[in-house]
Write a protein that holds these residues in place. Sequence first.
Motif, PDB file in Angstrom:
ATOM      1  N   GLY A 180      -1.126 -11.175  23.199  1.00  0.00           N
ATOM      2  CA  GLY A 180      -0.359 -11.680  22.062  1.00  0.00           C
ATOM      3  C   GLY A 180      -1.225 -11.907  20.843  1.00  0.00           C
ATOM      4  N   ARG A 181      -2.440 -12.403  21.054  1.00  0.00           N
ATOM      5  CA  ARG A 181      -3.357 -12.605  19.931  1.00  0.00           C
ATOM      6  C   ARG A 181      -3.713 -11.272  19.294  1.00  0.00           C
ATOM      7  NH1 ARG A 181      -6.603 -16.008  23.361  1.00  0.00           N
ATOM      8  NH2 ARG A 181      -5.639 -18.031  23.315  1.00  0.00           N
ATOM      9  N   TRP A 182      -4.013 -10.272  20.119  1.00  0.00           N
ATOM     10  CA  TRP A 182      -4.380  -8.962  19.574  1.00  0.00           C
ATOM     11  C   TRP A 182      -3.215  -8.361  18.797  1.00  0.00           C
ATOM     12  CZ3 TRP A 182      -8.990  -7.174  18.813  1.00  0.00           C
ATOM     13  CH2 TRP A 182     -10.041  -7.606  19.620  1.00  0.00           C
ATOM     14  N   VAL A 183      -2.003  -8.497  19.312  1.00  0.00           N
ATOM     15  CA  VAL A 183      -0.827  -7.967  18.615  1.00  0.00           C
ATOM     16  C   VAL A 183      -0.630  -8.698  17.289  1.00  0.00           C
ATOM     17  CG1 VAL A 183       1.699  -7.805  18.727  1.00  0.00           C
ATOM     18  CG2 VAL A 183       0.316  -7.111  20.688  1.00  0.00           C
ATOM     19  N   ALA A 184      -0.794 -10.014  17.303  1.00  0.00           N
ATOM     20  CA  ALA A 184      -0.630 -10.786  16.067  1.00  0.00           C
ATOM     21  C   ALA A 184      -1.671 -10.375  15.026  1.00  0.00           C
ATOM     22  CB  ALA A 184      -0.736 -12.281  16.361  1.00  0.00           C
ATOM     23  N   PHE A 185      -2.928 -10.236  15.448  1.00  0.00           N
ATOM     24  CA  PHE A 185      -3.958  -9.797  14.503  1.00  0.00           C
ATOM     25  C   PHE A 185      -3.657  -8.391  13.986  1.00  0.00           C
ATOM     26  CE2 PHE A 185      -7.038 -12.932  16.495  1.00  0.00           C
ATOM     27  CZ  PHE A 185      -7.071 -13.751  15.375  1.00  0.00           C
ATOM     28  N   GLY A 186      -3.143  -7.522  14.836  1.00  0.00           N
ATOM     29  CA  GLY A 186      -2.798  -6.164  14.404  1.00  0.00           C
ATOM     30  C   GLY A 186      -1.687  -6.160  13.371  1.00  0.00           C
ATOM     31  N   ILE A 187      -0.673  -6.981  13.589  1.00  0.00           N
ATOM     32  CA  ILE A 187       0.440  -7.042  12.643  1.00  0.00           C
ATOM     33  C   ILE A 187      -0.029  -7.615  11.304  1.00  0.00           C
ATOM     34  CG2 ILE A 187       2.625  -8.234  12.168  1.00  0.00           C
ATOM     35  CD1 ILE A 187       3.301  -7.861  15.136  1.00  0.00           C
ATOM     36  N   VAL A 188      -0.807  -8.697  11.359  1.00  0.00           N
ATOM     37  CA  VAL A 188      -1.315  -9.298  10.115  1.00  0.00           C
ATOM     38  C   VAL A 188      -2.209  -8.301   9.375  1.00  0.00           C
ATOM     39  CG1 VAL A 188      -2.824 -11.108   9.198  1.00  0.00           C
ATOM     40  CG2 VAL A 188      -1.093 -11.676  10.891  1.00  0.00           C
ATOM     41  N   GLY A 189      -3.070  -7.602  10.107  1.00  0.00           N
ATOM     42  CA  GLY A 189      -3.944  -6.612   9.475  1.00  0.00           C
ATOM     43  C   GLY A 189      -3.159  -5.477   8.849  1.00  0.00           C
ATOM     44  N   VAL A 226      -0.048  -4.183   1.856  1.00  0.00           N
ATOM     45  CA  VAL A 226       0.017  -4.840   0.542  1.00  0.00           C
ATOM     46  C   VAL A 226      -1.124  -4.344  -0.342  1.00  0.00           C
ATOM     47  CG1 VAL A 226      -0.245  -7.071  -0.621  1.00  0.00           C
ATOM     48  CG2 VAL A 226       1.262  -6.872   1.352  1.00  0.00           C
ATOM     49  N   GLY A 227      -2.311  -4.185   0.235  1.00  0.00           N
ATOM     50  CA  GLY A 227      -3.451  -3.692  -0.538  1.00  0.00           C
ATOM     51  C   GLY A 227      -3.222  -2.292  -1.080  1.00  0.00           C
ATOM     52  N   VAL A 228      -2.680  -1.412  -0.241  1.00  0.00           N
ATOM     53  CA  VAL A 228      -2.406  -0.038  -0.691  1.00  0.00           C
ATOM     54  C   VAL A 228      -1.323  -0.037  -1.762  1.00  0.00           C
ATOM     55  CG1 VAL A 228      -1.427   2.167   0.065  1.00  0.00           C
ATOM     56  CG2 VAL A 228      -3.210   1.078   1.419  1.00  0.00           C
ATOM     57  N   LEU A 229      -0.309  -0.865  -1.588  1.00  0.00           N
ATOM     58  CA  LEU A 229       0.755  -0.958  -2.584  1.00  0.00           C
ATOM     59  C   LEU A 229       0.203  -1.430  -3.934  1.00  0.00           C
ATOM     60  CD1 LEU A 229       3.824  -0.850  -3.200  1.00  0.00           C
ATOM     61  CD2 LEU A 229       3.873  -3.271  -2.587  1.00  0.00           C
ATOM     62  N   LEU A 230      -0.630  -2.469  -3.909  1.00  0.00           N
ATOM     63  CA  LEU A 230      -1.211  -2.961  -5.163  1.00  0.00           C
ATOM     64  C   LEU A 230      -2.138  -1.926  -5.793  1.00  0.00           C
ATOM     65  CD1 LEU A 230      -1.938  -6.675  -4.205  1.00  0.00           C
ATOM     66  CD2 LEU A 230      -0.156  -5.811  -5.732  1.00  0.00           C
ATOM     67  N   LEU A 231      -2.897  -1.222  -4.971  1.00  0.00           N
ATOM     68  CA  LEU A 231      -3.778  -0.174  -5.493  1.00  0.00           C
ATOM     69  C   LEU A 231      -2.966   0.959  -6.125  1.00  0.00           C
ATOM     70  CD1 LEU A 231      -6.753   0.645  -5.680  1.00  0.00           C
ATOM     71  CD2 LEU A 231      -6.465   1.856  -3.525  1.00  0.00           C
ATOM     72  N   ALA A 232      -1.857   1.335  -5.488  1.00  0.00           N
ATOM     73  CA  ALA A 232      -1.004   2.388  -6.047  1.00  0.00           C
ATOM     74  C   ALA A 232      -0.391   1.938  -7.374  1.00  0.00           C
ATOM     75  CB  ALA A 232       0.092   2.752  -5.050  1.00  0.00           C
ATOM     76  N   MET A 233       0.040   0.686  -7.445  1.00  0.00           N
ATOM     77  CA  MET A 233       0.617   0.185  -8.700  1.00  0.00           C
ATOM     78  C   MET A 233      -0.434   0.123  -9.798  1.00  0.00           C
ATOM     79  SD  MET A 233       3.205  -2.711  -7.195  1.00  0.00           S
ATOM     80  CE  MET A 233       3.491  -3.440  -8.767  1.00  0.00           C
ATOM     81  N   ALA A 234      -1.663  -0.240  -9.430  1.00  0.00           N
ATOM     82  CA  ALA A 234      -2.740  -0.259 -10.425  1.00  0.00           C
ATOM     83  C   ALA A 234      -3.036   1.151 -10.923  1.00  0.00           C
ATOM     84  CB  ALA A 234      -3.996  -0.880  -9.819  1.00  0.00           C
ATOM     85  N   GLY A 235      -3.031   2.118 -10.022  1.00  0.00           N
ATOM     86  CA  GLY A 235      -3.240   3.513 -10.429  1.00  0.00           C
ATOM     87  C   GLY A 235      -2.131   4.006 -11.338  1.00  0.00           C
ATOM     88  N   LEU A 236      -0.901   3.651 -11.011  1.00  0.00           N
ATOM     89  CA  LEU A 236       0.234   4.042 -11.850  1.00  0.00           C
ATOM     90  C   LEU A 236       0.119   3.422 -13.240  1.00  0.00           C
ATOM     91  CD1 LEU A 236       3.003   5.374 -12.194  1.00  0.00           C
ATOM     92  CD2 LEU A 236       4.010   3.288 -11.264  1.00  0.00           C
ATOM     93  N   ARG A 237      -0.218   2.153 -13.267  1.00  0.00           N
ATOM     94  CA  ARG A 237      -0.372   1.464 -14.555  1.00  0.00           C
ATOM     95  C   ARG A 237      -1.496   2.099 -15.375  1.00  0.00           C
ATOM     96  NH1 ARG A 237       2.224  -2.163 -17.929  1.00  0.00           N
ATOM     97  NH2 ARG A 237       0.644  -3.345 -19.044  1.00  0.00           N
ATOM     98  N   ALA A 238      -2.596   2.438 -14.705  1.00  0.00           N
ATOM     99  CA  ALA A 238      -3.716   3.074 -15.413  1.00  0.00           C
ATOM    100  C   ALA A 238      -3.303   4.435 -15.967  1.00  0.00           C
ATOM    101  CB  ALA A 238      -4.911   3.226 -14.480  1.00  0.00           C
TER     102      ALA A 238
END
Length: 117
Positions: free
Chosen positions: A43-52, A58-70
């Motif tokens: 359960g701990r491994w699954v929880a860490f996997g989901i959080v990761g 979210v990181g990829v989404l923000l990076l894509a939005m930053a690229g679009l804005r640029a």
Amino acid sequence: MSDPAPSAAEDRSPPLPQLVQELWQLIVAYFKQETVVPLQQLGRWVAFGIVGALLLGVGVLLLAMAGLRALQEETGSTFTGNLSWIPYMIVFAALLVGGAITWKARGVQRRRRAASR
């Protein structure tokens, strides 16, 4: 000289209810050791996997939005008017390429694991 004969108190085994209780405690402890504890660890491994995965998403989404804005702001009048859709297409294509590279790398790693077994 020989050892004295054991007394009646030393020769007796524990009563049956006590043996049953000890057996039950042993079974419960074994069950916890072999099932509950590994499931908690899983359960701990699954929880860490989901959080990761969520954080990476979210990181990829923000990076894509930053690229679009640029692309929209820093290219001047290159992508204006009828060409305003091109930055979106560039970001979409970059996301597809990144996803394909990730998918391909995942497959290579699986094949390596299968070959080593």
